[in-house]
Write a protein that holds these residues in place. Structure first.
Motif, mmCIF file in Angstrom:
data_model
loop_
_atom_site.group_PDB
_atom_site.id
_atom_site.type_symbol
_atom_site.label_atom_id
_atom_site.label_comp_id
_atom_site.label_asym_id
_atom_site.label_seq_id
_atom_site.Cartn_x
_atom_site.Cartn_y
_atom_site.Cartn_z
ATOM 1 N N UNK A 70 0.869 -1.173 0.000
ATOM 2 C CA UNK A 70 0.000 0.000 0.000
ATOM 3 C C UNK A 70 0.903 1.220 0.000
ATOM 4 N N UNK A 71 0.623 2.159 -0.888
ATOM 5 C CA UNK A 71 1.400 3.391 -0.951
ATOM 6 C C UNK A 71 0.437 4.566 -0.951
ATOM 7 N N UNK A 72 0.650 5.486 -0.006
ATOM 8 C CA UNK A 72 -0.141 6.705 0.106
ATOM 9 C C UNK A 72 0.766 7.893 -0.134
ATOM 10 N N UNK A 73 0.262 8.899 -0.860
ATOM 11 C CA UNK A 73 1.075 10.094 -1.013
ATOM 12 C C UNK A 73 0.831 11.011 0.177
ATOM 13 N N UNK A 74 1.445 12.167 0.162
ATOM 14 C CA UNK A 74 1.330 13.083 1.302
ATOM 15 C C UNK A 74 -0.055 13.696 1.415
ATOM 16 N N UNK A 75 -0.844 13.634 0.357
ATOM 17 C CA UNK A 75 -2.203 14.168 0.384
ATOM 18 C C UNK A 75 -3.218 13.060 0.588
ATOM 19 N N UNK A 76 -4.205 13.023 -0.290
ATOM 20 C CA UNK A 76 -5.296 12.058 -0.145
ATOM 21 C C UNK A 76 -5.227 10.925 -1.163
ATOM 22 N N UNK A 77 -4.100 10.801 -1.850
ATOM 23 C CA UNK A 77 -3.989 9.813 -2.924
ATOM 24 C C UNK A 77 -3.601 8.422 -2.416
ATOM 25 N N UNK A 78 -4.452 7.445 -2.712
ATOM 26 C CA UNK A 78 -4.079 6.052 -2.542
ATOM 27 C C UNK A 78 -3.376 5.706 -3.843
ATOM 28 N N UNK A 79 -2.065 5.749 -3.808
ATOM 29 C CA UNK A 79 -1.254 5.695 -5.022
ATOM 30 C C UNK A 79 -1.072 4.283 -5.553
ATOM 31 N N UNK A 80 -0.885 3.315 -4.671
ATOM 32 C CA UNK A 80 -0.644 1.934 -5.086
ATOM 33 C C UNK A 80 -1.270 0.989 -4.070
ATOM 34 N N UNK A 81 -1.970 -0.022 -4.563
ATOM 35 C CA UNK A 81 -2.417 -1.124 -3.730
ATOM 36 C C UNK A 81 -2.341 -2.367 -4.620
ATOM 37 N N UNK A 82 -1.361 -3.196 -4.357
ATOM 38 C CA UNK A 82 -1.124 -4.393 -5.164
ATOM 39 C C UNK A 82 -0.913 -5.584 -4.259
ATOM 40 N N UNK A 83 -1.432 -6.740 -4.691
ATOM 41 C CA UNK A 83 -1.299 -7.978 -3.936
ATOM 42 C C UNK A 83 -0.682 -9.051 -4.817
ATOM 43 N N UNK A 84 0.098 -9.900 -4.197
ATOM 44 C CA UNK A 84 0.536 -11.116 -4.863
ATOM 45 C C UNK A 84 -0.745 -11.827 -5.315
ATOM 46 N N UNK A 85 -0.828 -12.256 -6.580
ATOM 47 C CA UNK A 85 -2.072 -12.874 -7.066
ATOM 48 C C UNK A 85 -2.572 -14.031 -6.208
#
Length: 152
Positions: A70-85
């Motif tokens: 999970x990657x969040x930027x400094x604002x309100x952006x959920x930038x990345x959400x990835x899971x191993x398949x």
């Protein structure tokens, strides 16, 4: 594979390579028709030099291996959400979205590709609403996408 036994923690520099591997594997599995704008090596460099260094990054670890990110930027952006398949459909994504909402209680926004129906259903199930659709001309992949927002 039990989500309860996962450790979810802040990512460190040592996690960058594993995060990139999960991102690459997940992207290729979920988006086989979407061209990647960057090579594997460029993705790995981006995680090591930018993502983990500049953004609030989290990893889910099972048996010593990163299985989600999970990657969040400094604002309100959920930038990345990835899971191993192999970890999809087990509640890990739910857990990471809950963490994102906890970390950004005033709201979140994100982009997903229009061809990614499972992601759309996932985010809508978590209260995100589509607020904009584009033809993809503004993203690197040149793929039509959707802007989602969650407001508590």
């Amino acid at each position: 594979m039990a989500v309860e036994n996962l450790e979810v923690r802040r990512a460190g520099a040592d996690d960058a390579a594993s995060m990139a591997d999960v991102w690459l594997c997940s992207y290729d599995a979920a988006l086989p028709t979407v061209r990647r704008a960057h090579t594997d090596d460029e993705v790995r460099t981006w995680f090591a030099d930018i993502v983990v260094v500049r953004h609030e990054s989290w990893v889910a670890v099972a048996e010593g291996r990163v299985v989600g990110l999970l990657v969040l930027d400094e604002g309100s952006e959920l930038d990345q959400l990835y899971l191993d398949p192999a970890w999809r459909g087990l509640g890990l994504g739910d857990r990471l979205v809950a963490l994102a909402k906890q970390r950004r209680p005033d709201g979140l926004e994100l982009w997903t590709f229009q061809v990614n129906g499972p992601a759309q259903r996932f985010y809508e199930r978590h209260g995100f609403v589509a607020v904009k659709c584009t033809d993809g001309s503004a993203n690197e992949e040149r793929e039509p996408d959707i802007r989602y927002a969650w407001r508590p």
